[in-house]
Design a protein around this motif. Structure first.
Motif, PDB file in Angstrom:
ATOM      1  N   ARG A 216      31.401  46.167  20.294  1.00 57.43           N
ATOM      2  CA  ARG A 216      30.611  46.225  19.159  1.00 57.43           C
ATOM      3  C   ARG A 216      31.181  47.071  17.969  1.00 57.43           C
ATOM      4  O   ARG A 216      30.827  47.685  17.169  1.00 57.43           O
ATOM      5  CB  ARG A 216      29.189  47.097  19.562  1.00 57.43           C
ATOM      6  CG  ARG A 216      28.727  46.807  20.772  1.00 57.43           C
ATOM      7  CD  ARG A 216      27.851  45.574  20.620  1.00 57.43           C
ATOM      8  NE  ARG A 216      27.177  45.196  21.688  1.00 57.43           N
ATOM      9  CZ  ARG A 216      26.358  43.885  21.836  1.00 57.43           C
ATOM     10  NH1 ARG A 216      26.507  43.214  20.993  1.00 57.43           N
ATOM     11  NH2 ARG A 216      25.919  43.737  23.089  1.00 57.43           N
ATOM     12  N   ALA A 217      32.669  46.583  17.805  1.00 61.87           N
ATOM     13  CA  ALA A 217      33.366  46.943  16.873  1.00 61.87           C
ATOM     14  C   ALA A 217      34.018  45.840  16.046  1.00 61.87           C
ATOM     15  O   ALA A 217      34.640  45.201  16.179  1.00 61.87           O
ATOM     16  CB  ALA A 217      34.621  47.532  17.500  1.00 61.87           C
ATOM     17  N   GLN A 218      33.232  45.866  14.676  1.00 58.04           N
ATOM     18  CA  GLN A 218      33.311  44.634  13.785  1.00 58.04           C
ATOM     19  C   GLN A 218      34.328  45.274  12.968  1.00 58.04           C
ATOM     20  O   GLN A 218      34.144  46.104  12.113  1.00 58.04           O
ATOM     21  CB  GLN A 218      31.878  44.396  13.074  1.00 58.04           C
ATOM     22  CG  GLN A 218      32.068  43.614  11.934  1.00 58.04           C
ATOM     23  CD  GLN A 218      32.492  41.985  12.114  1.00 58.04           C
ATOM     24  OE1 GLN A 218      31.623  41.565  12.965  1.00 58.04           O
ATOM     25  NE2 GLN A 218      33.506  41.463  11.698  1.00 58.04           N
ATOM     26  N   ALA A 219      35.484  44.489  12.900  1.00 51.53           N
ATOM     27  CA  ALA A 219      36.554  44.575  12.131  1.00 51.53           C
ATOM     28  C   ALA A 219      36.170  44.217  10.665  1.00 51.53           C
ATOM     29  O   ALA A 219      35.654  43.230  10.264  1.00 51.53           O
ATOM     30  CB  ALA A 219      37.855  44.015  12.365  1.00 51.53           C
ATOM     31  N   CYS A 220      36.672  45.281   9.596  1.00 47.36           N
ATOM     32  CA  CYS A 220      36.320  44.893   8.293  1.00 47.36           C
ATOM     33  C   CYS A 220      37.506  44.596   7.390  1.00 47.36           C
ATOM     34  O   CYS A 220      37.487  43.648   6.419  1.00 47.36           O
ATOM     35  CB  CYS A 220      35.690  46.231   7.735  1.00 47.36           C
ATOM     36  SG  CYS A 220      34.519  46.465   8.289  1.00 47.36           S
ATOM     37  N   LEU A 264      39.799  39.164   3.524  1.00 49.37           N
ATOM     38  CA  LEU A 264      39.073  40.633   3.339  1.00 49.37           C
ATOM     39  C   LEU A 264      39.925  41.779   3.271  1.00 49.37           C
ATOM     40  O   LEU A 264      39.848  42.646   2.458  1.00 49.37           O
ATOM     41  CB  LEU A 264      38.064  41.130   4.706  1.00 49.37           C
ATOM     42  CG  LEU A 264      36.928  40.150   4.615  1.00 49.37           C
ATOM     43  CD1 LEU A 264      36.256  40.323   6.227  1.00 49.37           C
ATOM     44  CD2 LEU A 264      35.806  40.418   3.745  1.00 49.37           C
ATOM     45  N   SER A 265      41.456  41.427   3.740  1.00 51.50           N
ATOM     46  CA  SER A 265      42.320  42.679   3.402  1.00 51.50           C
ATOM     47  C   SER A 265      43.163  42.237   2.234  1.00 51.50           C
ATOM     48  O   SER A 265      44.160  42.912   2.191  1.00 51.50           O
ATOM     49  CB  SER A 265      43.169  42.787   4.822  1.00 51.50           C
ATOM     50  OG  SER A 265      42.365  42.466   5.747  1.00 51.50           O
ATOM     51  N   LEU A 282      48.584  39.969  -1.286  1.00 50.80           N
ATOM     52  CA  LEU A 282      49.508  39.097  -1.441  1.00 50.80           C
ATOM     53  C   LEU A 282      48.608  37.722  -1.354  1.00 50.80           C
ATOM     54  O   LEU A 282      47.743  37.360  -0.985  1.00 50.80           O
ATOM     55  CB  LEU A 282      50.159  39.189   0.032  1.00 50.80           C
ATOM     56  CG  LEU A 282      51.120  38.158   0.269  1.00 50.80           C
ATOM     57  CD1 LEU A 282      52.272  38.198  -0.675  1.00 50.80           C
ATOM     58  CD2 LEU A 282      51.641  38.264   1.723  1.00 50.80           C
ATOM     59  N   ASP A 283      49.299  36.756  -2.436  1.00 52.12           N
ATOM     60  CA  ASP A 283      48.877  35.470  -2.769  1.00 52.12           C
ATOM     61  C   ASP A 283      49.525  34.764  -1.802  1.00 52.12           C
ATOM     62  O   ASP A 283      50.605  34.125  -1.945  1.00 52.12           O
ATOM     63  CB  ASP A 283      49.298  35.104  -3.911  1.00 52.12           C
ATOM     64  CG  ASP A 283      48.686  33.750  -4.482  1.00 52.12           C
ATOM     65  OD1 ASP A 283      47.959  33.219  -3.694  1.00 52.12           O
ATOM     66  OD2 ASP A 283      49.298  33.168  -5.525  1.00 52.12           O
TER      67      ASP A 283
END
Length: 549
Positions: A216-220, A264-265, A282-283
């Motif tokens: 139940r650990a949703q990475a953001c 998202l990062s 970073l593109d």
């Protein structure tokens, strides 16, 4: 709350469970495995045919859908992906297929050194515990059980004989010396139970003191210090938490989740990130591009001979199905997604098999739905190496909002003759002497579709995904030669340090078959590379990453 470990793995699916096992095998390495879903305690996960129950269940399945696609009659296509320990290996159809040796030789020819078939075969064998025993192509004693089907039905035998009638050779091992031919599938199951990577790889490692698993650990987003990935921010129980990695962050979230998390990062196409309000770190234009999937055209034939439709639709026979499984772990509840595999050519001019059949001794309007109320079987055919490409793109900076998935099926005209040819091969099999006497009529798409244009239209209307998305974090050694590359041949993200992607998204081109076995192989190979690179100091790793840019 903050955890600090050597290796932080995001995603406990087909790849993540393998990585967790292999990296934590050395007690000197500490490992944290984050999974957005829950534990694999639902009993239907462990029953082979349970995918009929677990698929489309939002508790276990991300329940993704593509954007409306004009190339498939404006439809949105369901894309189930596992949201549970084991990931899609806990929900899939259990079929064990490696692809063709040419697939991997092609990856190497594209500049990805170390990925030829001869290089990856040992990693396939390392995972495998093959029921038939060891040989030049198969291993025993590995964590992944691979077995023969425990269910046979006469209509499937007729189908195999009919394929031979039209010149397709019998091949009892499509994962052996050659893929081409017809035969029964093998499955990732053992004594009547599903054998997911959670069961095969993660469960034996769960008691290791150096391995921690958080569900139940949703990475953001991935966290950075300078040019180096140092951790992950995630949501758990309504709280925003962080975990730090001293050595590496490894994304194993699949062909949708991994590019979404990179974007998202702040790593991805700059214009896209700016449009949704994500600061550009970073593109990297290839993140989320190069999306590929296998589109299956599903042909259904009504039969004179009884099929599984009759068993599951009859109360007493349905009860007997339950008894068979409860007492002996046999019968229809051990059914994989298909019984019979064919790998063949859509036309005589194809240089190697370019279509695959999945034959089931039952039929339904779509996978996961109830069987038709008449005797029938399904012969689905897919193009193995589609030219069409799609994308996965953020809609917003909210990690809980699903990205836009554009499959763009059949958008490349080079796919059209292969798909049309596949339907024609299916009809030739149905008309062959060994099968024709058992068939009443073609129910889907129907005999009214005859010309090439009509067959292409049928493909647009009567098709579904086989759930093999891949390619969205493309492996490519040199960005100057391949501007859509995201990771190098050691699966390190270009332009940053201490960050890798390990899942189906790294495939430069989709393999010729089902993707679960190749993803497990990718994770096995990645684990070896990660452990080899452990000898580099953090400083030298950082310098090496900068040199690659």
């Amino acid at each position: 709350m903050e955890h600090e470990v050597d290796y932080l793995i995001v995603g406990a699916g087909s790849a993540g469970c393998v990585l967790a096992n292999r990296l934590s095998a050395d007690p000197r390495n500490s490992v944290l495995l984050l999974e957005a879903g829950g534990k694999d305690t639902n009993p239907w996960i462990h029953v082979p045919v349970g995918y009929f129950k677990t698929m489309h269940d939002p508790e276990l399945d991300w329940c993704y859908r593509t954007e409306p696609d004009d190339n498939v009659a404006g439809r949105r296509i369901d894309w189930p992906r596992g949201k549970v320990l084991g990931g899609s290996s806990s929900l899939n159809g259990l079929l064990y297929v490696r692809g063709q040796r040419e697939d991997y030789d092609r990856w190497a020819e594209l500049g990805n050194r170390g990925w030829r078939y001869a290089d990856v075969l040992p990693h396939f064998k390392k995972s495998e515990d093959q029921e038939r025993g060891a040989d030049a192509y198969h291993g025993v004693g590995g964590p992944l059980k691979v077995s023969d089907l425990r269910l046979r039905r006469p209509i499937a035998d007729h189908f195999i004989a009919a394929a031979q009638d039209i010149g397709i050779p019998l091949n009892p091992d499509y994962n052996g010396a050659a893929q081409e031919g017809v035969g029964y599938f093998q499955q990732t199951a053992y004594k009547g139970f599903r054998w997911s990577t959670a069961k095969g790889f993660l469960k034996p490692a769960r008691d290791r003191a150096n391995l921690r698993v958080e569900t139940r650990a949703q990475a953001c987003r991935v966290l950075f210090e300078g040019n180096a990935a140092v951790g992950v921010e995630y949501l758990q129980g309504g709280e925003r938490k962080t975990a730090r990695a001293r050595v590496e962050v490894i994304l194993a979230s699949g062909a949708i989740g991994s590019p979404q998390l990179l974007q998202l990062s702040g790593i991805g196409p700059a214009k896209l990130l700016q449009s949704v309000g994500v600061p550009v770190r970073l593109d990297l234009p290839g993140v989320g591009r190069n999306l590929q999937d296998h589109l299956q055209v599903r042909l259904v034939f009504r039969t004179r001979e009884r099929t599984l439709n009759d068993e599951v639709n009859h109360p007493l026979r349905k009860a007997w199905i339950g008894v068979q499984y409860a007492l002996w772990r046999t019968g229809p509840l051990t059914l994989a997604a298909s019984q019979v595999a064919i790998f063949t050519r859509s036309s005589p001019g194809a240089d190697r098999p370019d279509i695959q059949f999945h034959m089931q001794p039952l039929s339904a309007d779509k996978p996961g739905q109830g069987a038709h109320p008449f005797s029938a079987f399904t012969a689905s055919v897919c193009q193995l190496r589609p030219f069409s490409r799609g994308s996965v793109e953020l809609r917003s900076a909210d990690p809980l909002q699903y990205p836009a998935i554009r499959a763009n099926y059949l958008s490349d005209e080079r796919d059209h003759p292969v798909v049309i040819g596949g339907i024609k091969v299916a009809r030739r099999i149905a008309a062959a002497p060994s099968l024709a006497p058992h068939i009443v009529s073609e129910f889907v798409p129907g005999a009214q579709y005859q010309s090439d244009a009509e067959l292409l239209d049928a493909a647009r209307q009567f098709s579904q995904s086989i759930y093999h998305p891949a390619g969205t974090c493309k492996m490519g050694h040199d960005l100057s030669r391949d501007p859509l590359a995201v990771v190098d041949e050691r699966l390190r993200v270009h332009g940053v340090a201490r960050l890798r992607v390990v899942d189906a998204s790294i495939m430069p081109e989709l393999v010729s078959g089902n993707t679960n076995a190749p993803v497990i192989m990718i994770a096995e190979k990645a684990a070896d590379m990660i452990l080899e690179d452990r000898t580099l100091s953090p400083v030298s790793r950082f310098e090496h990453a900068e040199a690659r840019t």
